[in-house]
Design a protein around this motif. Structure first.
Motif, short mmCIF file in Angstrom:
data_model
loop_
_atom_site.label_atom_id
_atom_site.label_comp_id
_atom_site.label_asym_id
_atom_site.label_seq_id
_atom_site.Cartn_x
_atom_site.Cartn_y
_atom_site.Cartn_z
N GLY A 48 2.38 -4.11 -11.05
CA GLY A 48 1.88 -5.18 -10.18
C GLY A 48 1.63 -6.47 -10.94
N CYS A 49 1.07 -6.37 -12.15
CA CYS A 49 0.85 -7.56 -12.98
C CYS A 49 2.18 -8.24 -13.30
CB CYS A 49 0.14 -7.18 -14.28
SG CYS A 49 -1.60 -6.80 -14.06
N PHE A 50 3.18 -7.45 -13.64
CA PHE A 50 4.49 -8.01 -13.95
C PHE A 50 5.08 -8.71 -12.73
CE2 PHE A 50 9.11 -7.66 -14.00
CZ PHE A 50 9.41 -8.34 -15.18
N SER A 87 0.82 -1.21 0.00
CA SER A 87 0.00 0.00 0.00
C SER A 87 0.86 1.26 0.00
CB SER A 87 -0.92 0.01 1.23
OG SER A 87 -1.83 -1.05 1.15
N ILE A 88 1.91 1.26 0.79
CA ILE A 88 2.82 2.40 0.81
C ILE A 88 3.52 2.53 -0.55
CG2 ILE A 88 4.98 3.29 1.80
CD1 ILE A 88 4.01 2.10 4.48
N GLY A 89 3.95 1.41 -1.10
CA GLY A 89 4.59 1.43 -2.42
C GLY A 89 3.66 1.97 -3.49
N ARG A 90 2.40 1.56 -3.44
CA ARG A 90 1.41 2.05 -4.41
C ARG A 90 1.27 3.57 -4.30
NH1 ARG A 90 -3.09 0.26 -7.14
NH2 ARG A 90 -4.63 1.87 -7.53
N CYS A 111 1.54 -7.67 -3.33
CA CYS A 111 0.83 -7.40 -4.58
C CYS A 111 -0.63 -7.06 -4.31
CB CYS A 111 0.95 -8.58 -5.54
SG CYS A 111 2.59 -8.72 -6.28
N GLY A 112 -1.24 -7.69 -3.29
CA GLY A 112 -2.62 -7.36 -2.95
C GLY A 112 -2.76 -5.94 -2.44
N GLY A 113 -1.79 -5.48 -1.66
CA GLY A 113 -1.80 -4.09 -1.19
C GLY A 113 -1.41 -3.12 -2.29
#
Length: 124
Positions: free
Chosen positions: A45-47, A16-19, A72-74
């Motif tokens: 994220g897909c990659f 989440s922080i990365g996003r 990846c979920g976050g």
């Protein structure tokens, strides 16, 4: 079970922080396109999830969950959507993939509109 949940939680926190941070960077780079941050995060994220799913047998269960379900979920649930559809396509479940994509797009937009509309009525 609690140990696994903690691994997922830590990964989700970091994702989440990365996003947030990565989306901010892309918005600064492309100020005229407000969705560029979301688009970039979804594609990255897909990659990442594609690499991780391919490497699943080489990772301990805890770290696999931390990185996939957690990080990846976050980071983006779109990566899960992408890998699920890829699995359908790889296994020649073309109709299932197309149906899943269509339902996700159409009903995603419809439910977003419904939420927006109800929110508009409640906050008006």
């Amino acid at each position: 079970m609690i140990k696994l949940a903690l691994f997922v939680g830590i990964g989700g926190f970091l994702g989440s922080i990365g996003r947030f941070l990565l989306a901010q960077v892309f918005v600064k780079w492309f100020p005229g396109f407000s969705s560029v941050g979301t688009l970039a995060v979804n594609l990255i994220g897909c990659f990442i999830l594609g690499v991780l799913v391919h490497s699943a047998t080489k990772l301990d269960k805890e770290y696999f969950l931390l990185l996939t379900t957690g990080f990846c979920g976050g980071f983006t649930t779109f990566s899960t959507f992408g890998i699920e559809n890829l699995n359908y396509l790889i296994n020649n479940n073309i109709n299932t993939a197309l149906l899943y994509m269509a339902i996700s797009l159409v009903f995603g937009l419809l439910t977003a509109f419904a939420g927006w509309y109800i929110g508009r009525l409640l906050i008006a």
